[in-house]
Design an enzyme around this catalytic site. Structure first.
Site, PDB file in Angstrom:
ATOM      1  N   GLU A 178       0.852  -1.185   0.000  1.00  0.00           N
ATOM      2  CA  GLU A 178       0.000   0.000   0.000  1.00  0.00           C
ATOM      3  C   GLU A 178       0.900   1.250   0.000  1.00  0.00           C
ATOM      4  O   GLU A 178       1.890   1.266   0.710  1.00  0.00           O
ATOM      5  CB  GLU A 178      -0.891   0.046   1.242  1.00  0.00           C
ATOM      6  N   ALA A 313       1.546  -0.926  11.005  1.00  0.00           N
ATOM      7  CA  ALA A 313       1.013  -2.231  10.667  1.00  0.00           C
ATOM      8  C   ALA A 313       0.264  -2.124   9.353  1.00  0.00           C
ATOM      9  O   ALA A 313      -0.073  -1.028   8.925  1.00  0.00           O
ATOM     10  CB  ALA A 313       0.062  -2.715  11.760  1.00  0.00           C
ATOM     11  N   HIS A 348      -7.477  -2.310  14.933  1.00  0.00           N
ATOM     12  CA  HIS A 348      -7.554  -1.445  13.746  1.00  0.00           C
ATOM     13  C   HIS A 348      -7.366  -2.297  12.478  1.00  0.00           C
ATOM     14  O   HIS A 348      -8.158  -2.224  11.537  1.00  0.00           O
ATOM     15  CB  HIS A 348      -6.474  -0.364  13.851  1.00  0.00           C
ATOM     16  N   GLU A 349      -6.323  -3.105  12.491  1.00  0.00           N
ATOM     17  CA  GLU A 349      -6.038  -3.915  11.293  1.00  0.00           C
ATOM     18  C   GLU A 349      -7.132  -4.950  11.057  1.00  0.00           C
ATOM     19  O   GLU A 349      -7.505  -5.221   9.912  1.00  0.00           O
ATOM     20  CB  GLU A 349      -4.668  -4.593  11.422  1.00  0.00           C
ATOM     21  N   GLU A 371      -9.616   4.261   6.562  1.00  0.00           N
ATOM     22  CA  GLU A 371      -8.809   4.572   7.743  1.00  0.00           C
ATOM     23  C   GLU A 371      -9.599   5.239   8.862  1.00  0.00           C
ATOM     24  O   GLU A 371      -9.364   4.954  10.035  1.00  0.00           O
ATOM     25  CB  GLU A 371      -7.607   5.428   7.335  1.00  0.00           C
TER      26      GLU A 371
END
Ligand SMILES: [Zn+2]
Length: 936
Positions: A178, A313, A348-349, A371
């Site tokens: 990314e 991450a 979050h991931e 995000e």
């Protein structure tokens, strides 16, 4: 992705952002079947302008369906890799050429198979647009075709694409793709809307492990000590979500969440550090499945601790990669803050597995869809798992950094037009993450938790395994709530900045009347008056529909909340019931705006600070500091308010004081000379030293976390900001003991103690830190000693650390962060800047493109006008593609700081001369906020 590998830095110049003020013109033209027209979003109808260079978008009409990727990678044997890729394509019409991404790869042997025929292709390179074009002699018919290509490349050294990493003597290869680096890994259609099913195989040394997105299907021995690992096909994925890890890795025994097997992968010998990550993954995954009402979308979940990693991450589907510090922890020595951060990052991931991976933004314009949501979700879910951790306090620290950035002239809207990979990379910032998450939170509170969740569930089901744009989410939320959500949300997503909401309390017919007035909040007083001038010229002012929630105290009750949608620039609300004693204008700090209370209200609030929750006290301090910086109040009033918190019990409220006090010391008092800085430091020690001394250095038996964290927050104030000599001496002694025995110190004090010892440290201490970093048993410990190198003050030691930053003693992932620490260190800043200028080319090779912004952002610590000129001219001569915005911001921050310094000086002198008593002598210490406002 988690963008910010170092969260503990809360200095004012931590992060900023800027961009051209430009209207979004076109979103992704992804052709996902689930996308429907949304007439109210004009940007969706615009065509993408054809641009050359890196802004190039692939032509429409060719779409990958499935990709077979066969690789040969053995990082311990070779710094090169090669492979073959077979792309099953759908061609919408006859064509003579196919264009796809490939950058810094050697691509050969192009063949196309269709209708039983094989066509040879001629490859044309377009390095300027990071693509290749395969030409054919005759037109290929519309329909299905398979394009085969061979390719080869070098394992990179800049932590992107497929790159080489080392741990001790072992060599590894990892991917980080990314935003747009899959094209550096293999030839592909490297745009997020070009989803395909991937089937990956890797030939490598028999001693290597290979991790990818899917479970291993089979392992075939190849002879000669080699093997081929074949993975099962993936569900449809965007290229940026592919993952590959190759090398001597070990896996934890699996844990399960329903049918999903979860493992943690790491370099050998770190198995003892995996238990917490497994627990956090299991606990948060179960809660995410329940929230989304949708099973985890991939076949297994691997969490991989990568020894050298640019981001914090990365949410590769089914194979999430982390910095070691954000995954591997020793429960005995980890600080609570580090542990919370690990849980937050994991969650979050994992939120991305649905929000980002299963449903992906059509183009990078809507990066915030990924995000903002993942950031909000992580706090929401971890807070539900561990309410005692007070996750929203942490969020408040991040949110306040976003508010500070978004008050800059060079901020940008959450929704930003993105034309190139560099522009996409610049958007991994506080606006996309923390402002975005704040807006998500505000909308969730406005619609109600269950309604919001219902909308999110609809959105995910409707677009799963496909792509979406913002309007798709608004539609789902509108359906769930039976109200038009889009106009409210778009004002927040598409407008830069945020409102200052003036709230004046009056009376009407025996009831409390609230009069609201909104205007855009600017940090710069000059910008503020420019805005005023422009509104006088009848230009349309910024305006936000504000889902307002206030905290109201009425006679005879503690407090309750009131809700109202403030839609006009001037608006009013009559509160039912008994008249209010006070109204705090941003309950739970749930709204992304600053409340501006009038002096009477501040006085009333000041008398009942305890009636505000801790996050509101944090908010109040942050807002008043911002209001001082914006020239609407004097710094002495803020300092009085800050000192009124001397007996504050909440560690996060105390931590909120650190950045403003540190700024006042370094950037206002210090340049004045004549003892101002020392006087301020004495005053801080005087006010907060008592509370620290009362707690002492050593925790009592069974002391709870809040007290431990309060001790740490006070140590930061008294030691790091006040530099109390006795505390510094004690810190050095504690540090030496800690070097011998990690259990000699409460872990929550470790960062401060190590940093304070470094300030007075000599060469032998620096040697010990280097050795400790090298031999560290946990990644956090290694980071702690390594980053503390940036705190040494002796000139020779500063030089030594700078030289080390060009060697393997400092990992590629850490160089940028170490340098930004050194720029913030007054004894090292100028030397560091000189070194950076001199060794820029060498440093650029050691600072990956996203991290390179960190030292740029730290330059305003240099402080002087001369430094500002020098920074500006250096980056004019050495433009940084991913840092253009960071440079503009840094220069704006320089200017704001310099102007603030001039403005604040007389009031600071006055305040210090008054010798520490608020001028309203005899008044309750908490009454001082009344003077925090001296204008409208
Ligand atoms: Zn993310």
């Amino acid at each position: 992705m988690i963008r910010d590998p170092e969260q503990e830095e809360m200095v004012p110049a931590r992060r900023k952002i800027a961009s051209r003020e430009r209207k979004p013109e076109a979103s992704g033209r992804g052709r996902s079947p689930a996308r429907k027209p949304a007439p109210k979003t004009p940007r969706r109808s615009g065509a993408i302008p054809r641009r050359t260079g890196k802004a190039h978008r692939l032509p429409t009409g060719v779409f990958p369906r499935a990709v077979e990727l066969d690789l040969e990678v053995d990082p311990s044997k070779s710094k090169s890799f090669n492979g073959e890729v077979a792309l099953d394509l759908h061609l919408e019409s006859r064509r003579r050429s196919i264009e796809l991404h490939a950058a810094e790869l050697r691509v050969s042997r192009a063949r196309l198979e269709t209708e039983g025929r094989t066509w040879r292709g001629r490859i044309e390179l377009h390095p300027e647009r990071e693509t290749i074009e395969v030409h054919f002699d005759r037109p290929i018919p519309a329909g299905e075709a398979t394009l085969r290509l061979a390719f080869a490349g070098k394992l990179r050294s800049d932590l992107r694409g497929l790159y080489a990493a080392r741990s001790e003597r072992r060599s590894y290869a990892f991917t980080q793709l990314e935003a747009a680096d899959a094209r550096r890994f293999f030839p592909c259609f490297d745009e997020p809307a070009m989803k395909a099913r991937f089937r990956v195989s890797v030939a490598t040394g028999a001693g290597n492990e290979v991790v990818s997105n899917s479970p291993v299907e089979k392992v075939e021995p190849l002879g000669g000590g080699r093997k081929r690992v074949r993975f099962m096909p993936t569900p449809p994925l965007s290229t940026y979500l592919l993952a590959l890890a190759v090398g001597e890795l070990e896996a934890s025994p699996p844990t399960r969440c329903g049918p999903t097997e979860i493992r943690v992968w790491h370099v050998p010998g770190k198995g003892a550090l995996t238990a917490f990550a497994l627990e956090a993954a299991r606990e948060t995954l179960a809660r995410l499945e329940a929230y989304f009402d949708l099973a985890y979308p991939y076949q297994k979940l691997d969490l991989v601790a990568v020894p050298d990693f640019e981001a914090g991450a990365m949410e590769n589907a089914g194979a999430v990669f982390f910095r070691e510090t954000l995954l591997l922890v020793d429960p005995e020595t980890v600080t609570l803050q580090e542990k919370k951060r690990v849980a937050e990052v994991i969650c979050h991931e994992l939120a991305h597995m649905w929000y980002g991976d299963l449903v992906t933004m059509a183009w990078w314009n809507d990066l915030w869809l990924n995000e903002s949501f993942a950031t909000w979700m992580a706090f929401h879910v971890v807070d539900a798992w561990k309410p005692e951790w007070r996750m929203w306090h942490d969020f408040q620290h991040h949110r306040s950094a976003a508010l500070a950035m978004d008050a800059l002239r060079h901020s940008h809207p959450i929704y930003t037009e993105v034309r190139s990979p560099e522009e996409a990379a610049q958007n991994f910032d506080l606006i996309t993450y923390e402002k975005g998450a704040s807006v998500v939170r505000m909308i969730e509170r406005y619609l109600g938790a269950e309604t919001f969740r219902a909308g999110v569930r609809t959105y995910l089901r409707r677009h799963q395994e496909s792509n979406a744009v913002a309007a798709d989410l608004w539609r789902a939320l509108s359906e769930a709530s039976q109200q038009e959500v889009e106009p409210i949300v778009r004002a927040w997503i598409e407008q830069q900045g945020f409102p200052l909401l003036g709230i004046r309390r009056g009376e009407r017919g025996g009831r409390t009347l609230l009069r609201f007035r909104q205007e855009r909040f600017w940090e710069s007083p000059a910008s503020g008056s420019a805005a005023k001038r422009s509104s006088e010229r009848k230009e349309e002012p910024s305006r936000w529909p504000i889902p307002w929630v206030g905290r109201v105290a009425r006679a005879g009750e503690r407090t309750s909340t009131e809700r109202y949608l403030v839609e006009r620039v001037r608006d009013e609300l009559v509160l039912e019931g008994e008249p209010a004693r006070f109204v705090y204008g941003n309950a739970d700090e749930g709204g992304f705006f600053r409340p501006l209370h009038d002096p009477e209200e501040l006085r009333a609030l000041g008398e009942e600070l305890g009636a505000l929750c801790a996050v509101e006290r944090m908010g109040l301090l942050g807002h008043q500091w911002a209001i001082v910086r914006a020239g609407r109040a004097k710094i002495d009033a803020f300092l009085d308010l800050a000192m009124a918190f001397r007996a504050e019990g909440d560690p996060d409220v105390l931590t909120t004081l650190r950045a403003p006090l540190s700024f006042t010391r370094r950037q206002i008092a210090s340049p004045l000379g004549d003892g101002m800085e020392a006087a301020l430091m004495r005053r801080i020690v005087h006010e907060f030293g008592g509370a620290f001394a009362a707690l002492g250095w050593d925790p009592a038996a069974r002391e709870d976390d809040e007290i431990r964290l309060r001790r740490a927050a006070l140590l930061a104030l008294v030691g790091e900001v006040g530099e109390s000599e006795p505390v510094l001496r004690a810190a050095t002694a504690r540090c030496l003991a800690y070097l011998d025995d990690r259990r000699s110190l409460d872990p929550n004090l470790a960062d401060s103690v190590v940093n304070l010892a470094a300030r007075r440290g000599d060469a032998s201490l620096l040697d010990r830190f280097l050795a400790a970093a090298k031999a560290a048993e946990t990644p956090q410990e290694r980071r702690r000693f390594l980053m503390a190198l940036g705190e040494f003050q002796e000139r020779d030691l500063v030089e030594r650390t700078l030289v080390l930053s060009l060697t393997d003693a400092v990992g590629t992932q850490d160089v940028a962060i170490l340098l930004s620490r050194m720029l913030a260190n007054p004894s090292a800043g100028e030397r560091t800047w000189e070194f950076m200028k001199k060794r820029w080319a060498a440093l650029c090779r050691r600072m990956p493109p996203m991290l390179i912004t960190r030292p740029i952002e730290a330059t305003p610590h240099l402080g002087s006008r001369a430094a500002r000129r020098d920074v500006a001219s250096f980056f004019r001569a050495h433009p940084v593609p991913t840092g253009a915005r960071a440079v503009r911001q840094a220069l704006e921050r320089f200017d704001l700081n310099l102007a603030f310094q001039v403005r604040a000086t007389p009031a600071l002198r006055r305040w210090l001369a008054a010798g520490g008593r608020p001028r309203s002598a005899g008044a309750e210490e908490v009454r001082t906020p009344e003077r925090a406002i001296d204008a409208g």
